[in-house]
Design a protein around this motif. Structure first.
Motif, short mmCIF file in Angstrom:
data_model
loop_
_atom_site.label_atom_id
_atom_site.label_comp_id
_atom_site.label_asym_id
_atom_site.label_seq_id
_atom_site.Cartn_x
_atom_site.Cartn_y
_atom_site.Cartn_z
N ILE A 94 4.77 3.76 0.21
CA ILE A 94 3.94 2.85 0.96
C ILE A 94 2.43 2.64 0.31
O ILE A 94 1.75 3.74 0.13
CB ILE A 94 3.56 3.29 2.60
N LYS A 95 1.96 1.48 0.34
CA LYS A 95 0.48 1.14 -0.26
C LYS A 95 -0.41 0.72 0.62
O LYS A 95 0.00 0.10 1.70
CB LYS A 95 0.71 -0.37 -1.04
N ILE B 212 -2.17 -13.03 7.95
CA ILE B 212 -0.96 -12.71 7.48
C ILE B 212 -1.17 -11.63 6.50
O ILE B 212 -1.99 -11.82 5.52
CB ILE B 212 -0.41 -14.09 6.92
N SER B 213 0.10 -10.92 6.66
CA SER B 213 0.05 -9.95 5.42
C SER B 213 1.09 -9.97 4.36
O SER B 213 2.21 -10.10 5.11
CB SER B 213 -0.11 -8.04 6.23
N ASP B 214 0.64 -9.57 3.16
CA ASP B 214 1.80 -9.64 2.14
C ASP B 214 2.20 -8.14 2.05
O ASP B 214 3.05 -7.95 0.93
CB ASP B 214 1.52 -10.25 1.00
N ASN B 215 1.82 -7.34 2.46
CA ASN B 215 2.29 -5.89 2.73
C ASN B 215 2.14 -5.33 4.25
O ASN B 215 1.66 -4.53 4.44
CB ASN B 215 1.26 -5.06 1.93
N ILE B 216 3.40 -5.97 4.93
CA ILE B 216 3.10 -5.62 6.24
C ILE B 216 3.69 -4.10 6.76
O ILE B 216 2.94 -3.44 7.54
CB ILE B 216 4.24 -6.52 7.06
N MET B 217 4.40 -3.39 5.78
CA MET B 217 4.64 -2.07 6.04
C MET B 217 3.23 -1.37 5.89
O MET B 217 2.99 -0.33 6.72
CB MET B 217 5.83 -1.65 5.29
N GLY B 218 2.46 -1.56 4.76
CA GLY B 218 1.46 -0.90 4.79
C GLY B 218 0.60 -1.09 5.88
O GLY B 218 -0.39 -0.07 6.25
N THR B 219 0.49 -2.35 6.41
CA THR B 219 -0.48 -2.55 7.74
C THR B 219 0.10 -1.90 8.61
O THR B 219 -0.81 -1.30 9.43
CB THR B 219 -0.25 -4.11 7.86
N MET B 220 1.42 -1.71 8.78
CA MET B 220 1.90 -0.96 10.12
C MET B 220 1.53 0.53 10.03
O MET B 220 1.21 1.24 10.98
CB MET B 220 3.42 -1.23 10.17
N TRP B 221 1.75 0.96 8.98
CA TRP B 221 1.14 2.48 8.48
C TRP B 221 -0.44 2.51 8.87
O TRP B 221 -0.73 3.65 9.37
CB TRP B 221 1.37 2.88 7.25
N GLU B 222 -1.17 1.50 8.47
CA GLU B 222 -2.74 1.64 8.80
C GLU B 222 -2.83 1.71 10.31
O GLU B 222 -3.73 2.32 10.74
CB GLU B 222 -3.36 0.83 8.03
N LYS B 223 -2.23 0.87 11.17
CA LYS B 223 -2.16 1.31 12.38
C LYS B 223 -1.85 2.52 13.11
O LYS B 223 -2.45 2.95 13.94
CB LYS B 223 -1.40 -0.04 13.21
N LEU B 224 -0.75 2.76 12.34
CA LEU B 224 -0.17 4.24 12.81
C LEU B 224 -1.33 5.32 12.56
O LEU B 224 -1.42 6.16 13.36
CB LEU B 224 1.02 4.63 11.96
#
Length: 251
Positions: free
Chosen positions: A237-238, A179-191
């Motif tokens: 984005i963090k 579970i991520s509390d910074n899912i947008m950052g997580t999505m950018w990291e996959k990008l």
């Protein structure tokens, strides 16, 4: 749980088969009639460590075909290609009820906004997965989920009961999920991982493995990742990633 996978190609079938084996009612939705027919006739044929086995699943070409049999789903996992998102979710409203959670595990950015336009932002959970699969033929895949991580999170960063439950179910099915509390950052990291390899593979016609044998390719990849990191920073984005070599290595 009653779970529909919207866009059950190789990855959708890989994740869906794991959830089915864990005892959940899983429906795999794919527009290819030959793929759906094969799964309904003989189950999904899944190759793991070189060995094939048949896993019982339910499959349909569209949500309307299954709605009369199953009603609304607890979860709808969206794995269609980006350009099919609006069409796919618009066609699936018959299986989405007031309590249904819609989880996007698609590559790229912006799918959550498209889904929210149709089902409401309160129903949408975002995520990214490093799991994979290979389609060998109709109703036949290689499952590449072992040891591969998935990240999910609420768009507002809250640790909700529903994402906690989803992570529990996924983990119990052998799908390593955080579970991520910074899912947008997580999505950018996959990008960033996709930026490191995807376009370069297409341009050079090199497989991912061969990309790593060419120093000039690595230099170009690192420059592209750094540019993407700069865009993320400028967008507020963090990121946990601080070195462009990290996504290159992870890819």
């Amino acid at each position: 749980m009653k779970i529909a996978v919207l866009g059950a190609g190789a990855l959708g079938c890989a994740m869906g088969s794991a959830l089915s084996e864990a005892g959940h009612e899983v429906w795999l939705i794919n527009r290819r009639a030959d793929h759906v027919d094969a799964m309904n006739r003989q189950g999904l044929r899944v190759r793991i460590h070189g060995v094939d086995r048949h896993i019982p699943v339910k499959a349909a070409c569209n949500a309307q075909d299954m709605a009369s049999q199953t009603g609304v789903m607890d979860w709808v996992i969206v794995l269609v290609k980006s350009f099919h998102t609006l069409e796919a979710i618009s066609s699936a409203t018959s299986i989405i009820g007031p309590q249904t959670v819609v989880l996007s595990l698609q590559n790229g950015l912006g799918h959550e906004d498209v889904l929210a336009e149709v089902v409401g932002r309160e129903k949408v959970v975002a995520g990214k997965t490093y799991a994979g699969g290979v389609m060998l033929g109709p109703g036949h895949i290689i499952r590449g989920t072992e040891g591969k991580e998935t990240y999910i999170g609420e768009l507002n960063g809250q640790l909700s009961e529903r994402v906690t439950r989803m992570a529990e179910v996924f983990n119990a099915a052998g799908l390593i999920t955080h579970i991520s509390d910074n899912i947008m950052g997580t999505m950018w990291e996959k990008l960033l991982v996709n930026v490191a390899t995807g376009a370069l593979s297409g341009i050079t016609h090199l497989t991912y493995g061969d990309l790593y044998q060419v120093p000039e390719v690595k230099a170009c990849a690192l420059a592209a990742v750094q540019e993407a990191m700069d865009v993320a920073k400028a967008s507020g984005i963090k990121l946990k990633v601080i070195d462009p070599e990290e996504p290159w290595t992870k890819a």
